[in-house]
Design an enzyme around this catalytic site. Structure first.
Site, PDB file in Angstrom:
ATOM      1  N   GLU A 429       0.829  -1.213   0.000  1.00 29.51           N
ATOM      2  CA  GLU A 429       0.000   0.000   0.000  1.00 29.51           C
ATOM      3  C   GLU A 429       0.863   1.263   0.000  1.00 29.51           C
ATOM      4  O   GLU A 429       0.533   2.259   0.625  1.00 29.51           O
ATOM      5  CB  GLU A 429      -0.901  -0.015   1.248  1.00 29.51           C
ATOM      6  CG  GLU A 429      -2.313   0.408   1.012  1.00 29.51           C
ATOM      7  CD  GLU A 429      -2.727   0.368  -0.427  1.00 29.51           C
ATOM      8  OE1 GLU A 429      -3.050  -0.725  -0.908  1.00 29.51           O
ATOM      9  OE2 GLU A 429      -2.734   1.419  -1.079  1.00 29.51           O
TER      10      GLU A 429
HETATM   11  C1  LIG Z   1       2.235  -9.753   0.931  1.00 28.29           C
HETATM   12  C2  LIG Z   1       2.069  -8.695  -0.115  1.00 28.29           C
HETATM   13  C3  LIG Z   1       0.792  -8.350  -0.530  1.00 28.29           C
HETATM   14  C4  LIG Z   1       0.618  -7.392  -1.527  1.00 28.29           C
HETATM   15  N1  LIG Z   1      -0.644  -7.117  -1.998  1.00 28.29           N
HETATM   16  C5  LIG Z   1      -0.782  -6.356  -3.108  1.00 28.29           C
HETATM   17  C6  LIG Z   1      -2.055  -6.218  -3.750  1.00 28.29           C
HETATM   18  O1  LIG Z   1      -3.060  -6.739  -3.280  1.00 28.29           O
HETATM   19  N2  LIG Z   1      -2.125  -5.512  -4.900  1.00 28.29           N
HETATM   20  C7  LIG Z   1      -1.030  -4.911  -5.456  1.00 28.29           C
HETATM   21  O2  LIG Z   1      -1.168  -4.295  -6.501  1.00 28.29           O
HETATM   22  N3  LIG Z   1       0.187  -5.010  -4.875  1.00 28.29           N
HETATM   23  C8  LIG Z   1       0.337  -5.714  -3.715  1.00 28.29           C
HETATM   24  N4  LIG Z   1       1.560  -5.844  -3.133  1.00 28.29           N
HETATM   25  C9  LIG Z   1       2.700  -5.163  -3.723  1.00 28.29           C
HETATM   26  C10 LIG Z   1       3.200  -3.998  -2.886  1.00 28.29           C
HETATM   27  O3  LIG Z   1       2.292  -2.945  -2.934  1.00 28.29           O
HETATM   28  C11 LIG Z   1       4.604  -3.643  -3.386  1.00 28.29           C
HETATM   29  O4  LIG Z   1       5.474  -4.678  -2.940  1.00 28.29           O
HETATM   30  C12 LIG Z   1       5.070  -2.297  -2.905  1.00 28.29           C
HETATM   31  O5  LIG Z   1       4.330  -1.287  -3.512  1.00 28.29           O
HETATM   32  C13 LIG Z   1       6.562  -2.052  -3.176  1.00 28.29           C
HETATM   33  O6  LIG Z   1       6.898  -2.359  -4.490  1.00 28.29           O
HETATM   34  P1  LIG Z   1       8.134  -3.333  -4.774  1.00 28.29           P
HETATM   35  O7  LIG Z   1       7.939  -4.566  -3.997  1.00 28.29           O
HETATM   36  O8  LIG Z   1       8.311  -3.459  -6.242  1.00 28.29           O
HETATM   37  O9  LIG Z   1       9.378  -2.588  -4.163  1.00 28.29           O
HETATM   38  P2  LIG Z   1      10.246  -1.474  -4.894  1.00 28.29           P
HETATM   39  O10 LIG Z   1       9.369  -0.461  -5.508  1.00 28.29           O
HETATM   40  O11 LIG Z   1      11.260  -2.137  -5.743  1.00 28.29           O
HETATM   41  O12 LIG Z   1      10.961  -0.789  -3.653  1.00 28.29           O
HETATM   42  C14 LIG Z   1      12.172  -1.308  -3.057  1.00 28.29           C
HETATM   43  C15 LIG Z   1      12.685  -0.238  -2.074  1.00 28.29           C
HETATM   44  O13 LIG Z   1      13.002   0.958  -2.799  1.00 28.29           O
HETATM   45  C16 LIG Z   1      12.265   2.056  -2.279  1.00 28.29           C
HETATM   46  N5  LIG Z   1      11.860   2.938  -3.379  1.00 28.29           N
HETATM   47  C17 LIG Z   1      11.289   2.591  -4.555  1.00 28.29           C
HETATM   48  N6  LIG Z   1      11.041   3.694  -5.289  1.00 28.29           N
HETATM   49  C18 LIG Z   1      11.444   4.744  -4.566  1.00 28.29           C
HETATM   50  C19 LIG Z   1      11.440   6.156  -4.764  1.00 28.29           C
HETATM   51  N7  LIG Z   1      10.937   6.711  -5.866  1.00 28.29           N
HETATM   52  N8  LIG Z   1      11.960   6.945  -3.808  1.00 28.29           N
HETATM   53  C20 LIG Z   1      12.468   6.404  -2.681  1.00 28.29           C
HETATM   54  N9  LIG Z   1      12.488   5.099  -2.425  1.00 28.29           N
HETATM   55  C21 LIG Z   1      11.981   4.270  -3.356  1.00 28.29           C
HETATM   56  C22 LIG Z   1      11.062   1.443  -1.561  1.00 28.29           C
HETATM   57  O14 LIG Z   1      10.563   2.295  -0.534  1.00 28.29           O
HETATM   58  C23 LIG Z   1      11.643   0.154  -1.026  1.00 28.29           C
HETATM   59  O15 LIG Z   1      12.287   0.377   0.200  1.00 28.29           O
HETATM   60  C24 LIG Z   1       1.748  -6.748  -2.090  1.00 28.29           C
HETATM   61  C25 LIG Z   1       3.029  -7.075  -1.629  1.00 28.29           C
HETATM   62  C26 LIG Z   1       3.200  -8.034  -0.668  1.00 28.29           C
HETATM   63  C27 LIG Z   1       4.604  -8.398  -0.231  1.00 28.29           C
END
Ligand SMILES: Cc1cc2nc3c(=O)[nH]c(=O)nc-3n(C[C@H](O)[C@H](O)[C@H](O)COP(=O)(O)OP(=O)(O)OC[C@H]3O[C@@H](n4cnc5c(N)ncnc54)[C@H](O)[C@@H]3O)c2cc1C
Length: 571
Positions: A429
């Site tokens: 989220e």
């Molecule tokens: C158990 C689980 C349930 C989930 N449920 C859903 C769901 O129902 N629907 C859905 O659509 N998604 C869902 N997600 C996905 C979740 O919303 C994403 O994992 C989350 O938004 C982060 O994206 P990412 O994992 O690609 O991490 P990344 O975006 O790769 O981030 C990795 C790190 O880099 C940082 N980062 C990335 N971009 C920036 C920036 N611009 N500035 C500063 N820091 C940054 C982040 O804060 C983080 O610390 C779920 C994830 C999990 C693990």
């Protein structure tokens, strides 16, 4: 240790701290008076204690699994979901014309928090539906509303949100899922989505996916994204689940916790969907769902913290070890350091809950009055409620493990489950880092006006408290002044990366000050009782952290780039 719904804590907060009476005084919510509040909280609390909490361990021990393309949920989850649906808890704040109760979000948020404490993995299912209901109520066509809302509200059908793709996490604009018009008003949706919570289940008759995808003429980035409603089964002419749509669950993720919630990799292969909101307006429509979910996820954090706290107290009262300063006791609860841990947990839960519910109050007042000040207050508090609520879930459940000593590391006690389950709430989220960036950038586009208005209220309130609680009032007043100065510094920074560098400590410092404020209000409401003692503990021992955090917030970005990428890699 059985979960006990903290109904009287909510009642105290609603009545004495966060100004629920303002909501009940509006025409829109005039029926949601104190009697209704008590009835709702007590009923929901009972359901959480008797139905949801008993299945919490099942989710951990017997995770959801994929069998022949269908998700099989953990034992007892089906009955649990049905109890939630039959109680009307999914549609508490949903429009009455579609079968909802039309109650304030403040009550829904309280109930959601209790459900999270009882069984976080199961609670995520109705939370997803609630967000979808709100998004469809605001942006869906009349036909979509009439068909889908009653079924989602009754819990016959459930909802999901599909944003994330392998290359598009925080950067939602990088998504590549496609939508092509079918020529009959529907669209063919294709692409892969990952991490989709409750993407499938064996409980509800149909599963409605809200999917972000790009139309052929959609520009790159977030501006070219549209939102589609894509049901698992296409409704037939009577509105019943008919032909299977072209979508499937490819696999389930193996996770650190929250095992009872099926986290699905979804594949859409020309699946039929319908547009929600305008073409290329998908992000705005999805934001309705995301803001709802952000508040909800903040509540998940607070709920898990409450559950972990209750567990820790029960253990500390039962475990005897060593000699304590209390003659004849021997219980670990009487060691000073265990006292410190339990008080930190309790004080932090209070602060996070007060922030969460204040955000919900602002949302309700915005809905009821349409006054821009309330909209600005809700917007300001949403990232704080989400990030601080979930950080609290993590820190409190981690301390809960510590209170248990070695038994905290042993799964049977259940202490570790709270920690493992809640850990993801700071990630999904919008990660808490992204929340903090939202706070220092978008939420400060007003030059800090909404923040300064809140700080004025906090300082006025501290002035009024000087007669009764002078030392506490002075500490809160000063902390608000430090936050004001930091906010002035922040909004003067034109370089966004300078703001981003200090965003997380700024958000945490902001939350500390808010926590001090709400504890002070509680101390005034009950000047001699345990709530005043807890306020003293928080304001004297935890509030001072705001100074270090807000100093950190102003340190700028340069130092963060002082090490080269090679320096990180070198030993
Ligand atoms: C158990 C689980 C349930 C989930 N449920 C859903 C769901 O129902 N629907 C859905 O659509 N998604 C869902 N997600 C996905 C979740 O919303 C994403 O994992 C989350 O938004 C982060 O994206 P990412 O994992 O690609 O991490 P990344 O975006 O790769 O981030 C990795 C790190 O880099 C940082 N980062 C990335 N971009 C920036 C920036 N611009 N500035 C500063 N820091 C940054 C982040 O804060 C983080 O610390 C779920 C994830 C999990 C693990």
């Amino acid at each position: 240790m059985p979960y006990r719904a903290p109904v009287s804590d909510y009642e105290f907060l609603l009545r004495n701290v966060i100004g629920y009476d303002q909501i009940a005084a509006t025409d829109l919510f005039s029926e949601a008076d104190n009697d209704v509040v008590t009835a709702i909280l007590s009923e929901a609390g009972k359901m959480c204690e008797e139905v949801m909490a008993p299945v919490n361990r099942n989710g951990d021990l017997y995770p959801a699994k994929l069998e022949n393309g269908v998700v099989r949920t953990s034992p007892g989850f089906s009955d649990g979901f049905k109890a939630i649906a039959e109680g009307g808890w999914i549609g508490m704040s949903a429009p009455q014309e579609f079968g909802g109760m039309g109650l304030p979000m403040t009550l829904t948020t309280s109930v959601n928090e209790m459900m999270s404490a009882a069984c976080l993995a199961l609670q995520l299912a109705p939370l997803m539906s609630q967000g979808q209901i709100e998004a469809l109520a605001h942006h869906g066509s009349d036909a979509i509303k009439e068909l889908y809302l009653p079924k989602l509200i009754s819990g016959e059908w459930s909802g999901t949100m599909n944003l994330t793709e392998p290359q598009a996490g925080s950067d939602v604009g990088a998504l590549t899922s496609k939508a092509v018009p079918n020529g009959d008003g529907s669209f063919a949706i294709s692409g892969q989505k990952i991490f989709i919570s409750w993407g499938d289940n064996d409980i509800t008759e149909n599963i409605c996916h809200l999917v972000l995808a790009r139309l052929p003429d959609g520009v790159p980035g977030t501006k070219g994204i549209s939102l589609f409603l894509v049901p698992k089964f296409l409704p037939d002419e009577n509105g019943n689940p008919g032909k299977a749509n072209s979508l499937k669950v490819v696999s389930l993720e193996h996770k650190m916790g929250l095992h009872g919630s099926p986290t699905c990799v979804m594949h859409y292969d020309g699946a039929t969907g319908w547009l929600v909101g305008p073409e290329h307006g998908g992000m705005a429509a999805m934001f309705t769902m995301m803001n709802n979910a952000r508040l909800g996820v903040g509540g998940q954090g607070v709920g898990a913290a409450e559950g972990a706290y209750q567990h820790a107290v029960a253990y500390a009262l039962a475990r005897k070890q060593g000699k304590t300063p209390v003659e004849g006791s021997g219980m670990i609860v009487d060691h000073a350091d265990v006292r410190r841990m339990l008080l930190e947990m309790k004080a932090e839960v209070f602060a996070a809950r007060a922030i969460l519910l204040s955000c919900a109050v602002a949302i309700d007042m915005q809905t009821a009055t349409a006054e821009p000040e309330w909209a600005a207050r809700a917007a300001l508090l949403t990232p704080i409620a989400k990030a601080f609520g979930t950080d609290t879930g993590i820190s409190v459940s981690q301390t809960g493990v510590q209170v248990h000593g070695g038994m905290g590391f042993i799964e049977e006690t259940g202490a570790a489950q709270y920690y493992r389950d809640v850990r993801v709430t700071a990630i999904y989220e919008g990660t808490n880092g992204i929340q903090a960036m939202d706070l220092v950038a978008r939420k400060m586009m007003d030059g800090g006006e909404a923040a300064f208005r809140l700080l004025d209220e906090i300082q006025d309130q501290a002035e009024r408290a000087r007669g009764t609680k002078p030392a506490l009032a002075e500490a809160v007043w000063q902390s608000a002044e430090t936050l004001r100065e930091t906010t002035e510094w922040l909004v003067a920074q034109k370089d966004m990366n300078t703001r981003f560098a200090g965003a997380v400590p700024y958000l945490k410092g902001f939350a500390r000050v808010l926590g001090g404020h709400y504890h002070l209000v509680a101390a005034l409401a009950e000047p001699e009782g345990p709530r005043a003692k807890l306020a003293e503990f928080y304001i004297q021992r935890m509030l001072p952290e705001h100074a270090a955090l807000l100093t950190h917030a102003q340190a700028g970005a340069e130092g963060l780039y002082a090490l080269s990428v090679e320096d990180f890699e070198r030993g």
